[in-house]
Design a protein around this motif. Structure first.
Motif, short mmCIF file in Angstrom:
data_model
loop_
_atom_site.label_atom_id
_atom_site.label_comp_id
_atom_site.label_asym_id
_atom_site.label_seq_id
_atom_site.Cartn_x
_atom_site.Cartn_y
_atom_site.Cartn_z
N UNK A 96 6.57 -11.72 10.73
CA UNK A 96 6.91 -10.38 9.92
C UNK A 96 7.57 -9.69 11.38
N UNK A 97 8.97 -9.70 11.47
CA UNK A 97 9.67 -9.20 12.59
C UNK A 97 10.81 -8.28 12.00
N UNK A 98 11.29 -7.29 12.94
CA UNK A 98 12.47 -6.55 12.84
C UNK A 98 13.66 -7.26 13.70
N UNK A 99 14.87 -6.85 13.45
CA UNK A 99 16.18 -7.49 14.10
C UNK A 99 15.76 -7.82 15.34
N UNK A 100 15.52 -6.80 16.32
CA UNK A 100 15.52 -7.25 17.63
C UNK A 100 14.72 -8.38 17.96
N UNK A 101 13.44 -8.20 17.53
CA UNK A 101 12.30 -9.24 18.04
C UNK A 101 12.46 -10.61 16.93
N UNK A 102 13.32 -10.55 15.96
CA UNK A 102 13.36 -11.72 15.36
C UNK A 102 14.33 -12.60 16.02
N UNK A 103 15.55 -11.79 16.60
CA UNK A 103 16.49 -12.57 17.21
C UNK A 103 17.81 -12.14 17.02
N UNK A 104 17.87 -11.17 16.44
CA UNK A 104 19.07 -10.36 16.01
C UNK A 104 20.26 -11.37 15.52
N UNK A 105 21.35 -11.64 15.96
CA UNK A 105 22.46 -12.54 15.33
C UNK A 105 22.03 -13.80 15.11
N UNK A 106 21.40 -14.43 16.19
CA UNK A 106 20.91 -15.72 16.19
C UNK A 106 19.89 -16.07 14.84
N UNK A 121 23.58 -7.97 5.35
CA UNK A 121 22.72 -7.90 6.51
C UNK A 121 23.26 -7.25 7.73
N UNK A 122 22.92 -6.19 7.90
CA UNK A 122 23.40 -5.44 9.38
C UNK A 122 22.47 -6.22 10.21
N UNK A 123 23.29 -6.55 11.34
CA UNK A 123 22.40 -7.47 12.62
C UNK A 123 21.65 -6.73 13.26
N UNK A 140 10.88 -12.52 2.37
CA UNK A 140 11.78 -11.52 2.05
C UNK A 140 12.49 -11.08 3.25
N UNK A 141 13.82 -10.59 2.72
CA UNK A 141 14.65 -10.13 3.86
C UNK A 141 15.26 -8.93 3.32
N UNK A 142 15.06 -7.75 4.24
CA UNK A 142 15.61 -6.23 3.90
C UNK A 142 16.59 -5.74 4.80
#
Length: 302
Positions: A96-106, A121-123, A140-142
């Motif tokens: 369960x992560x948000x963009x920055x902690x998930x890894x952003x672009x990667x 998907x906004x990076x 799920x991807x939001x």
């Protein structure tokens, strides 16, 4: 596949074992792809050491995407009620992560995503969740492309097992929408006033009442040093000069309403128009042009 039901009635009628997730009202299904036997790499961790950790699952794989009017809601406000329902149905959350902690672009390009325009998907503005329940799994991807929100669901069930019921659409509580507007304004310094209405090609603001203006007025009265710029935007139909003039008049109509109805000092409000020079999305289709016609509030400070 999508049925409009009341939120409370849905939760009361559905047993915990049934996978019924409630999406915001008006969610429009963009994708339904069902593979009787396929594989899916379920992300189990954030991007690290050059890859997204995953578990390869085989079985019946279903892929769905939806788009809906998110307004001022954040990705967390969109995901949170879905996450609560998933937990209530007995799923264990793996990631369960948000963009920055998930890894952003990667991370975004290291996991499976339905291609644009069926999933946007906004990076720097997305949230991801993966979960398992016995031999079933889902992700799920939001994300958001204001004022729209997007949800992608991928779920896997063993071969031959009937999947749980599909998602159900219900109306969100208004409280989430109105609180979100001020949160976005303070976080980003700007927010789209997505409940305003104008007649096509006209500059007069509709009768209302508009919750966004009531919330802005309350915020301004509680923060005496803050000023706002109200900025009108249009689609690209017509000349630049004509669209700038129209967007300026619409912004002025909003300014007038805040002054006359909500008692805001006119010295704290500016009205500007930029026509079609700052679109949110492409003007090549009716949906894009509708999104680009808007008025935003921009916080100016003291």
């Amino acid at each position: 596949m999508i049925r409009a039901l009341a939120f409370c009635a849905t939760l009361a009628a559905a047993p915990l074992a049934a996978q019924e997730l409630v999406l915001p009202e008006g969610a429009r299904q963009l994708t339904e792809r069902i593979s009787p036997l396929d594989s899916y790499d379920l992300p189990t961790g954030v991007f690290a050491d050059g890859a997204v950790p995953s578990r390869t699952l085989e079985g019946k794989v279903e892929r769905f995407t939806w788009r809906f009017h998110a307004g001022a809601r954040t990705t967390l406000q969109i995901l949170s009620p879905l996450r609560k329902q998933i937990k209530a149905q007995g799923y264990d959350i793996l990631l369960d992560c948000e963009a920055r902690t998930c890894g952003g672009f990667d991370f975004r390009f290291g996991t499976e995503v339905v291609p644009n325009p069926d999933m946007y998907v906004a990076i720097h503005d997305y949230r991801f969740l993966s979960a398992v329940r016995g031999d079933e799994a889902l992700s799920l991807l939001v994300s958001r492309n204001p004022p729209d929100g997007y949800v992608q669901l991928i779920r896997v069930s063993p071969p031959g097992k009937e999947p749980e019921p599909p998602l159900v659409v219900a109306k969100p509580e208004v409280k989430v929408e109105t609180e979100g507007l001020l949160e976005v304004l303070q976080r980003d310094g700007r927010v789209i006033l997505d409940d305003l209405t104008f007649e096509t090609g006209a500059d007069a603001l509709g009768a209302g009442p508009f919750a966004s203006l009531a919330n802005l007025a309350r915020f301004l009265k509680a923060n005496a040093r803050v000023r706002l710029a109200l900025v009108g935007h249009t689609d690209d139909v017509g000349t630049l000069e004509g669209n700038i003039a129209l967007s300026q008049r619409r912004a002025e109509s909003v300014r007038d309403r805040l002054i006359e109805v909500h008692g805001i000092d006119g010295e704290r409000l500016e009205a500007e128009g930029v026509g079609y020079l700052a679109p949110l999305t492409s003007n090549l289709n009716p949906e894009g042009r509708e999104l680009n016609r808007r008025v935003e509030a921009v916080m100016l400070g003291g």
